[in-house]
Design an enzyme around this catalytic site. Structure first.
Site, PDB file in Angstrom:
ATOM      1  N   CYS A 111       0.816  -1.220   0.000  1.00 44.98           N
ATOM      2  CA  CYS A 111       0.000   0.000   0.000  1.00 44.98           C
ATOM      3  C   CYS A 111       0.850   1.271   0.000  1.00 44.98           C
ATOM      4  CB  CYS A 111      -0.952  -0.004   1.188  1.00 44.98           C
ATOM      5  SG  CYS A 111      -2.043  -1.425   1.181  1.00 44.98           S
ATOM      6  N   HIS A 244      -3.315   7.252   2.478  1.00 49.06           N
ATOM      7  CA  HIS A 244      -3.692   5.967   1.877  1.00 49.06           C
ATOM      8  C   HIS A 244      -5.070   5.577   2.418  1.00 49.06           C
ATOM      9  CE1 HIS A 244      -3.977   1.851   0.802  1.00 49.06           C
ATOM     10  NE2 HIS A 244      -3.780   1.416   2.027  1.00 49.06           N
ATOM     11  N   ASN A 274     -10.027  -0.294  -0.655  1.00 49.03           N
ATOM     12  CA  ASN A 274      -8.573  -0.132  -0.532  1.00 49.03           C
ATOM     13  C   ASN A 274      -7.922  -0.660  -1.810  1.00 49.03           C
ATOM     14  OD1 ASN A 274      -5.855  -0.324   0.035  1.00 49.03           O
ATOM     15  ND2 ASN A 274      -6.103  -1.346   2.017  1.00 49.03           N
TER      16      ASN A 274
HETATM   17  N1  ACO Z   1     -18.879  -9.059   7.565  1.00 48.95           N
HETATM   18  C1  ACO Z   1     -19.471  -9.364   8.726  1.00 48.95           C
HETATM   19  N2  ACO Z   1     -18.792  -9.688   9.843  1.00 48.95           N
HETATM   20  C2  ACO Z   1     -17.445  -9.706   9.763  1.00 48.95           C
HETATM   21  C3  ACO Z   1     -16.762  -9.391   8.573  1.00 48.95           C
HETATM   22  C4  ACO Z   1     -17.537  -9.058   7.439  1.00 48.95           C
HETATM   23  N3  ACO Z   1     -16.986  -8.736   6.241  1.00 48.95           N
HETATM   24  N4  ACO Z   1     -15.443  -9.491   8.807  1.00 48.95           N
HETATM   25  C5  ACO Z   1     -15.279  -9.841  10.096  1.00 48.95           C
HETATM   26  N5  ACO Z   1     -16.496  -9.968  10.657  1.00 48.95           N
HETATM   27  C6  ACO Z   1     -16.817 -10.335  12.038  1.00 48.95           C
HETATM   28  C7  ACO Z   1     -15.734 -11.162  12.694  1.00 48.95           C
HETATM   29  O1  ACO Z   1     -15.894 -12.528  12.363  1.00 48.95           O
HETATM   30  C8  ACO Z   1     -15.972 -10.877  14.147  1.00 48.95           C
HETATM   31  O2  ACO Z   1     -17.043 -11.675  14.573  1.00 48.95           O
HETATM   32  P1  ACO Z   1     -17.040 -12.316  16.078  1.00 48.95           P
HETATM   33  O3  ACO Z   1     -17.039 -11.126  16.994  1.00 48.95           O
HETATM   34  O4  ACO Z   1     -18.295 -13.115  16.086  1.00 48.95           O
HETATM   35  O5  ACO Z   1     -15.781 -13.117  16.166  1.00 48.95           O
HETATM   36  C9  ACO Z   1     -16.460  -9.428  14.156  1.00 48.95           C
HETATM   37  O6  ACO Z   1     -16.892  -9.153  12.811  1.00 48.95           O
HETATM   38  C10 ACO Z   1     -15.405  -8.430  14.559  1.00 48.95           C
HETATM   39  O7  ACO Z   1     -14.232  -8.709  13.819  1.00 48.95           O
HETATM   40  P2  ACO Z   1     -12.942  -7.857  14.013  1.00 48.95           P
HETATM   41  O8  ACO Z   1     -11.855  -8.385  13.126  1.00 48.95           O
HETATM   42  O9  ACO Z   1     -12.656  -7.726  15.462  1.00 48.95           O
HETATM   43  O10 ACO Z   1     -13.450  -6.437  13.446  1.00 48.95           O
HETATM   44  P3  ACO Z   1     -12.732  -5.060  13.487  1.00 48.95           P
HETATM   45  O11 ACO Z   1     -13.627  -4.065  14.080  1.00 48.95           O
HETATM   46  O12 ACO Z   1     -11.331  -5.164  14.005  1.00 48.95           O
HETATM   47  O13 ACO Z   1     -12.640  -4.687  11.942  1.00 48.95           O
HETATM   48  C11 ACO Z   1     -11.175  -4.686  10.054  1.00 48.95           C
HETATM   49  C12 ACO Z   1     -11.950  -5.528  11.045  1.00 48.95           C
HETATM   50  C13 ACO Z   1     -12.166  -3.865   9.239  1.00 48.95           C
HETATM   51  C14 ACO Z   1     -10.390  -5.595   9.143  1.00 48.95           C
HETATM   52  C15 ACO Z   1     -10.247  -3.744  10.829  1.00 48.95           C
HETATM   53  O14 ACO Z   1      -9.474  -4.452  11.754  1.00 48.95           O
HETATM   54  C16 ACO Z   1      -9.338  -3.010   9.899  1.00 48.95           C
HETATM   55  O15 ACO Z   1      -9.759  -2.226   9.061  1.00 48.95           O
HETATM   56  N6  ACO Z   1      -8.025  -3.184  10.045  1.00 48.95           N
HETATM   57  C17 ACO Z   1      -7.104  -2.530   9.163  1.00 48.95           C
HETATM   58  C18 ACO Z   1      -6.761  -3.474   8.153  1.00 48.95           C
HETATM   59  C19 ACO Z   1      -6.663  -2.872   6.807  1.00 48.95           C
HETATM   60  O16 ACO Z   1      -7.125  -1.809   6.508  1.00 48.95           O
HETATM   61  N7  ACO Z   1      -6.038  -3.606   5.944  1.00 48.95           N
HETATM   62  C20 ACO Z   1      -5.913  -3.214   4.607  1.00 48.95           C
HETATM   63  C21 ACO Z   1      -4.582  -3.525   4.099  1.00 48.95           C
HETATM   64  S1  ACO Z   1      -3.362  -2.745   4.962  1.00 48.95           S
HETATM   65  C22 ACO Z   1      -3.288  -1.226   4.525  1.00 48.95           C
HETATM   66  O17 ACO Z   1      -3.813  -0.866   3.515  1.00 48.95           O
HETATM   67  C23 ACO Z   1      -2.616  -0.314   5.428  1.00 48.95           C
END
Ligand code: ACO
Length: 315
Positions: A111, A244, A274
């Site tokens: 990224c 980003h 993204n």
């Molecule tokens: N739809 C529905 N539910 C979902 C989904 C989905 N697409 N994805 C995960 N869940 C559920 C999980 O299973 C979990 O359920 P549970 O509580 O029953 O176990 C619940 O949602 C919470 O999951 P978390 O992973 O704790 O959710 P969080 O609030 O942390 O959000 C996310 C996840 C969006 C990935 C967040 O951590 C994030 O944005 N992190 C940054 C990662 C990123 O942006 N990466 C991109 C590449 S890196 C870069 O570009 C810098």
């Protein structure tokens, strides 16, 4: 010698996939995706490839800059989803544009790919090794996400953006600073499960989302503080900040920490998701003329590696 942006262009796949169009067996929802990420839709490549999108974006950027392809002596593509293991996507772009001089190569910083490519091109121009560069961020992450993993596949989209940089003397416009960093100790937070030398395939995106989230907020804040300090500026001197686009909540937390006015920070993740290395040039295209309307523009990135970087551009 300054590297001055004189044009930009983008390319998107034809197919737009809204959250509600995602496969039903993913067990996700429009509400979950929007509230956790800010994403409403993404573009997904079908017939397009990373290099075809990169070539179209570069073509459009040259047209915007109103210069001939024959002036280009450097093409740098930030990508981790190239068409081939080799040749580089930059070499394919060079061929597609009908350019047979200078040098073309890719950089791999996920990224952060656009800012890493920008740093290379800026250095080449400052050293007198290039006069006209095309810097491109281009990705087709849809080809390396695991479409059965709802926690990662909903986050990404495909696209490309390009910027033309020209060497200009006797001007205070252009790239004032560009800084890039990496720390490979975080490699296991964001990676693919394969590669040429291990599994003989590209593998799929694997991510520890919470760690990535936390690191991105911290690094955006740190990058901005360092940039302001080193350039003797304060946050009010910034006219436009393009981070980003990984998650709108990452950007909102960064806005709270940094104290920058929200209206100066570009958020367009709702439209493209993204797009990794393409996200910053796609965002620049969205602000269009505002990018070139004068003032201080700051770019910030963070990606797999981990990698991170910043740029200050005066226009
Ligand atoms: N739809 C529905 N539910 C979902 C989904 C989905 N697409 N994805 C995960 N869940 C559920 C999980 O299973 C979990 O359920 P549970 O509580 O029953 O176990 C619940 O949602 C919470 O999951 P978390 O992973 O704790 O959710 P969080 O609030 O942390 O959000 C996310 C996840 C969006 C990935 C967040 O951590 C994030 O944005 N992190 C940054 C990662 C990123 O942006 N990466 C991109 C590449 S890196 C870069 O570009 C810098």
């Amino acid at each position: 010698m300054n590297a001055v942006p004189i044009g930009f262009g983008v390319a998107l796949p034809k197919k737009c996939v809204k959250n509600s169009d995602l496969p039903k067996d993913l067990e996700t929802s429009d509400e979950w995706i929007i509230s956790r990420t800010g994403i409403c839709q993404r573009y997904i490549a079908e017939n397009e490839t990373t290099a075809s999108l990169a070539s179209e974006a570069a073509h459009n950027a040259l047209k915007y800059a109103n210069i001939s392809k024959d002036e280009v002596d450097l093409i740098v593509v930030g990508t981790v989803t190239g068409d081939y293991t080799f040749p580089s996507s930059a070499a394919v772009v060079q061929k597609n544009l009908g350019i047979s001089r200078g040098v073309a190569f890719d950089v791999n910083a996920a990224c952060s790919g656009f800012i890493f490519a920008l740093d290379v091109a800026n250095s080449y121009i400052k050293l007198g090794k290039a006069k006209c560069a095309i810097v491109i961020g281009a990705e087709t992450f849809s080809r390396i996400v695991d479409w059965s993993d709802r926690s990662s596949c909903v986050l990404f989209g495909d696209g490309a953006g390009a910027m033309v940089l020209q060497a200009q003397e006797d001007t205070d416009r252009g790239i004032k600073s560009c800084k890039i960093y990496s720390d490979g100790n975080y490699a296991d937070c964001l990676f693919t499960s394969g590669g040429v030398s291990t599994t003989q395939n590209a593998g799929f995106v694997k991510m520890r989302g919470r760690e990535v989230f936390k690191f991105a907020v911290e690094k955006f804040h740190e990058l901005l503080n360092d940039l302001l300090h080193e350039n003797h500026m304060n946050v009010n001197d910034i006219d436009l900040l393009v981070p980003h686009q990984a998650n709108s909540r990452i950007i909102q937390k960064f806005i709270e920490l940094s104290g920058i006015e929200e209206k100066k920070v570009l958020i367009n993740i709702d439209k493209y998701a993204n797009t990794s290395a393409a996200s910053i040039p796609l965002a620049i295209n969205d602000v269009g003329a505002r990018f070139f309307s004068g003032g201080n523009v700051v770019l910030l990135s963070m990606g797999a590696g981990f990698t991170w970087g910043s740029a200050l551009i005066k226009l």
